[in-house]
Design a protein around this motif. Structure first.
Motif, mmCIF file in Angstrom:
data_model
loop_
_atom_site.group_PDB
_atom_site.id
_atom_site.type_symbol
_atom_site.label_atom_id
_atom_site.label_comp_id
_atom_site.label_asym_id
_atom_site.label_seq_id
_atom_site.Cartn_x
_atom_site.Cartn_y
_atom_site.Cartn_z
ATOM 1 N N VAL A 1 0.858 -1.194 0.000
ATOM 2 C CA VAL A 1 0.000 0.000 0.000
ATOM 3 C C VAL A 1 0.893 1.244 0.000
ATOM 4 O O VAL A 1 1.688 1.429 0.920
ATOM 5 N N PRO A 2 0.787 2.091 -1.031
ATOM 6 C CA PRO A 2 1.671 3.264 -1.104
ATOM 7 C C PRO A 2 1.507 4.181 0.113
ATOM 8 O O PRO A 2 0.385 4.420 0.574
ATOM 9 N N ALA A 3 2.633 4.681 0.611
ATOM 10 C CA ALA A 3 2.631 5.535 1.816
ATOM 11 C C ALA A 3 1.738 6.758 1.630
ATOM 12 O O ALA A 3 1.057 7.193 2.563
ATOM 13 N N ILE A 4 1.705 7.314 0.415
ATOM 14 C CA ILE A 4 0.928 8.531 0.160
ATOM 15 C C ILE A 4 -0.567 8.296 0.403
ATOM 16 O O ILE A 4 -1.293 9.199 0.812
ATOM 17 N N MET A 5 -1.011 7.058 0.192
ATOM 18 C CA MET A 5 -2.440 6.747 0.335
ATOM 19 C C MET A 5 -2.879 6.804 1.790
ATOM 20 O O MET A 5 -4.032 7.111 2.092
ATOM 21 N N VAL A 6 -1.954 6.503 2.696
ATOM 22 C CA VAL A 6 -2.311 6.386 4.118
ATOM 23 C C VAL A 6 -1.552 7.405 4.974
ATOM 24 O O VAL A 6 -1.342 7.196 6.163
ATOM 25 N N SER A 7 -1.156 8.504 4.346
ATOM 26 C CA SER A 7 -0.481 9.594 5.070
ATOM 27 C C SER A 7 0.711 9.081 5.875
ATOM 28 O O SER A 7 0.909 9.461 7.029
ATOM 29 N N ASN A 8 1.485 8.180 5.254
ATOM 30 C CA ASN A 8 2.667 7.579 5.886
ATOM 31 C C ASN A 8 2.334 6.791 7.152
ATOM 32 O O ASN A 8 3.208 6.503 7.961
ATOM 33 N N GLY A 9 1.054 6.442 7.320
ATOM 34 C CA GLY A 9 0.651 5.676 8.497
ATOM 35 C C GLY A 9 0.847 4.185 8.293
ATOM 36 O O GLY A 9 1.328 3.723 7.257
ATOM 37 N N GLU A 10 0.447 3.425 9.292
ATOM 38 C CA GLU A 10 0.619 1.967 9.283
ATOM 39 C C GLU A 10 -0.691 1.232 9.010
ATOM 40 O O GLU A 10 -0.734 0.012 9.039
ATOM 41 N N THR A 11 -1.767 1.998 8.788
ATOM 42 C CA THR A 11 -3.080 1.362 8.637
ATOM 43 C C THR A 11 -3.756 1.775 7.333
ATOM 44 O O THR A 11 -3.380 2.776 6.724
ATOM 45 N N VAL A 12 -4.759 0.995 6.952
ATOM 46 C CA VAL A 12 -5.549 1.325 5.754
ATOM 47 C C VAL A 12 -7.020 1.008 6.035
ATOM 48 O O VAL A 12 -7.336 0.015 6.683
ATOM 49 N N GLY A 13 -7.901 1.884 5.556
ATOM 50 C CA GLY A 13 -9.340 1.655 5.681
ATOM 51 C C GLY A 13 -9.841 0.868 4.480
ATOM 52 O O GLY A 13 -9.464 1.161 3.344
ATOM 53 N N VAL A 14 -10.675 -0.138 4.739
ATOM 54 C CA VAL A 14 -11.168 -1.012 3.673
ATOM 55 C C VAL A 14 -12.691 -1.139 3.768
ATOM 56 O O VAL A 14 -13.246 -1.242 4.869
ATOM 57 N N CYS B 1 -27.335 8.116 -4.710
ATOM 58 C CA CYS B 1 -26.785 6.999 -3.931
ATOM 59 C C CYS B 1 -27.856 6.486 -2.976
ATOM 60 O O CYS B 1 -28.508 7.286 -2.298
ATOM 61 N N PRO B 2 -28.053 5.157 -2.889
ATOM 62 C CA PRO B 2 -29.158 4.633 -2.090
ATOM 63 C C PRO B 2 -29.110 4.991 -0.610
ATOM 64 O O PRO B 2 -30.145 5.256 0.002
ATOM 65 N N ILE B 3 -27.922 5.004 -0.002
ATOM 66 C CA ILE B 3 -27.849 5.344 1.433
ATOM 67 C C ILE B 3 -27.733 6.858 1.611
ATOM 68 O O ILE B 3 -28.460 7.462 2.391
ATOM 69 N N GLY B 4 -26.813 7.477 0.891
ATOM 70 C CA GLY B 4 -26.708 8.937 0.911
ATOM 71 C C GLY B 4 -25.995 9.513 2.120
ATOM 72 O O GLY B 4 -25.926 10.718 2.295
ATOM 73 N N THR B 5 -25.452 8.645 2.987
ATOM 74 C CA THR B 5 -24.696 9.082 4.165
ATOM 75 C C THR B 5 -23.344 8.388 4.132
ATOM 76 O O THR B 5 -23.269 7.222 3.751
ATOM 77 N N ALA B 6 -22.296 9.086 4.543
ATOM 78 C CA ALA B 6 -20.950 8.505 4.526
ATOM 79 C C ALA B 6 -20.893 7.256 5.405
ATOM 80 O O ALA B 6 -21.702 7.072 6.322
ATOM 81 N N SER B 7 -19.927 6.398 5.127
ATOM 82 C CA SER B 7 -19.795 5.151 5.888
ATOM 83 C C SER B 7 -19.350 5.422 7.323
ATOM 84 O O SER B 7 -18.762 6.452 7.631
ATOM 85 N N THR B 8 -19.637 4.470 8.180
ATOM 86 C CA THR B 8 -19.112 4.476 9.547
ATOM 87 C C THR B 8 -17.691 3.912 9.492
ATOM 88 O O THR B 8 -17.436 2.955 8.749
ATOM 89 N N ILE B 9 -16.779 4.505 10.237
ATOM 90 C CA ILE B 9 -15.385 4.034 10.246
ATOM 91 C C ILE B 9 -15.056 3.458 11.618
ATOM 92 O O ILE B 9 -15.193 4.147 12.634
ATOM 93 N N ILE B 10 -14.630 2.192 11.638
ATOM 94 C CA ILE B 10 -14.235 1.539 12.891
ATOM 95 C C ILE B 10 -12.771 1.117 12.810
ATOM 96 O O ILE B 10 -12.344 0.535 11.813
ATOM 97 N N ASP B 11 -11.996 1.455 13.825
ATOM 98 C CA ASP B 11 -10.568 1.121 13.858
ATOM 99 C C ASP B 11 -10.382 -0.205 14.590
ATOM 100 O O ASP B 11 -10.604 -0.293 15.799
ATOM 101 N N MET B 12 -9.972 -1.230 13.831
ATOM 102 C CA MET B 12 -9.730 -2.558 14.405
ATOM 103 C C MET B 12 -8.245 -2.900 14.317
ATOM 104 O O MET B 12 -7.858 -4.065 14.345
ATOM 105 N N SER B 13 -7.397 -1.881 14.190
ATOM 106 C CA SER B 13 -5.957 -2.122 14.000
ATOM 107 C C SER B 13 -5.199 -2.188 15.325
ATOM 108 O O SER B 13 -4.048 -2.587 15.357
ATOM 109 N N LYS B 14 -5.844 -1.753 16.403
ATOM 110 C CA LYS B 14 -5.190 -1.747 17.718
ATOM 111 C C LYS B 14 -5.968 -2.646 18.674
ATOM 112 O O LYS B 14 -7.070 -3.070 18.364
ATOM 113 N N SER B 15 -5.392 -2.877 19.855
ATOM 114 C CA SER B 15 -6.090 -3.696 20.861
ATOM 115 C C SER B 15 -7.425 -3.068 21.222
ATOM 116 O O SER B 15 -8.445 -3.741 21.322
#
Length: 202
Positions: free
Chosen positions: A98-111, A166-180
């Motif tokens: 995953v290119p660093a630019i896509m994730v702001s040089n972070g260690e995680t990615v949203g899918v 768009c059928p839902i019309g509201t942005a997705s919910t984001i949940i971080d499962m990358s940490k404990s």
């Protein structure tokens, strides 16, 4: 749709950008190549400190770009089973490709896997993964229908697909499962309560 999926896929693989409908809001997307990702940020006039997410058309593609931790594997599988395809973005540890630019040089990615046939077909045509963010200039309202996308923004991309509303019309919910500690970063089309009904208290 005037352009065939095969043609769209060919152009996306060459690094062109697309505005396309999803179940939640309209997205602007491109393949996971550094030059293409830069063009998304430039089109949006967006700071490189705001990561893009990856929309996928199948579960196999998640493994190509992200690592599901053993600690949360069962919970992640439950969330995917219940809310995918749909309006839930899951943050996971990223793989090296995953290119660093896509994730702001972070260690995680949203899918996320959208619940929208045309979006899934477009993603598949590009190889199964599209780096995506909302189809608007930063600071503008997020468009949930084609008519809400600014004409200026449309001119900044190569392919524009009108899929109506768009059928839902509201942005997705984001949940971080990358940490404990699991945390909800943005409550969108799926509520915290709905998530806790599946995986327990967060």
């Amino acid at each position: 749709m005037e352009m065939s999926l095969e043609k769209i896929g060919t152009r996306l693989k060459k690094g062109e950008l697309i505005i396309y409908p999803t179940d939640t809001v309209y997205g602007v997307g491109g393949v996971l190549k550094e030059d293409t990702l830069k063009k998304i940020y430039e089109a949006k006039t967006r700071s490189f400190s705001s990561p893009l997410i990856a929309l996928v058309n199948s579960l196999d593609k998640v493994d190509e770009i992200a690592i599901i931790s053993d600690e949360h594997r069962e919970k992640i599988n439950k969330l995917i089973e219940r809310f995918w395809p749909g309006g839930l973005t899951i943050i996971l540890k990223k793989r090296e490709n995953v290119p660093a630019i896509m994730v702001s040089n972070g260690e995680t990615v949203g899918v996320r896997m959208p619940n929208h046939k045309l979006a899934l077909d477009i993603i598949e045509s590009a190889g199964g993964i599209l780096a995506t963010t909302s189809a608007n200039i930063s600071g503008e309202a997020t468009p949930s229908s084609f008519v809400e996308i600014s004409p200026i923004f449309k001119e900044r991309v190569d392919i524009v697909i009108d899929g109506g509303k768009c059928p839902i019309g509201t942005a997705s919910t984001i949940i971080d499962m990358s940490k404990s500690k699991i945390s909800i970063l943005r409550e969108g089309s799926i509520s915290k309560e709905e998530i806790e009904n599946i995986i327990g208290k967060i």
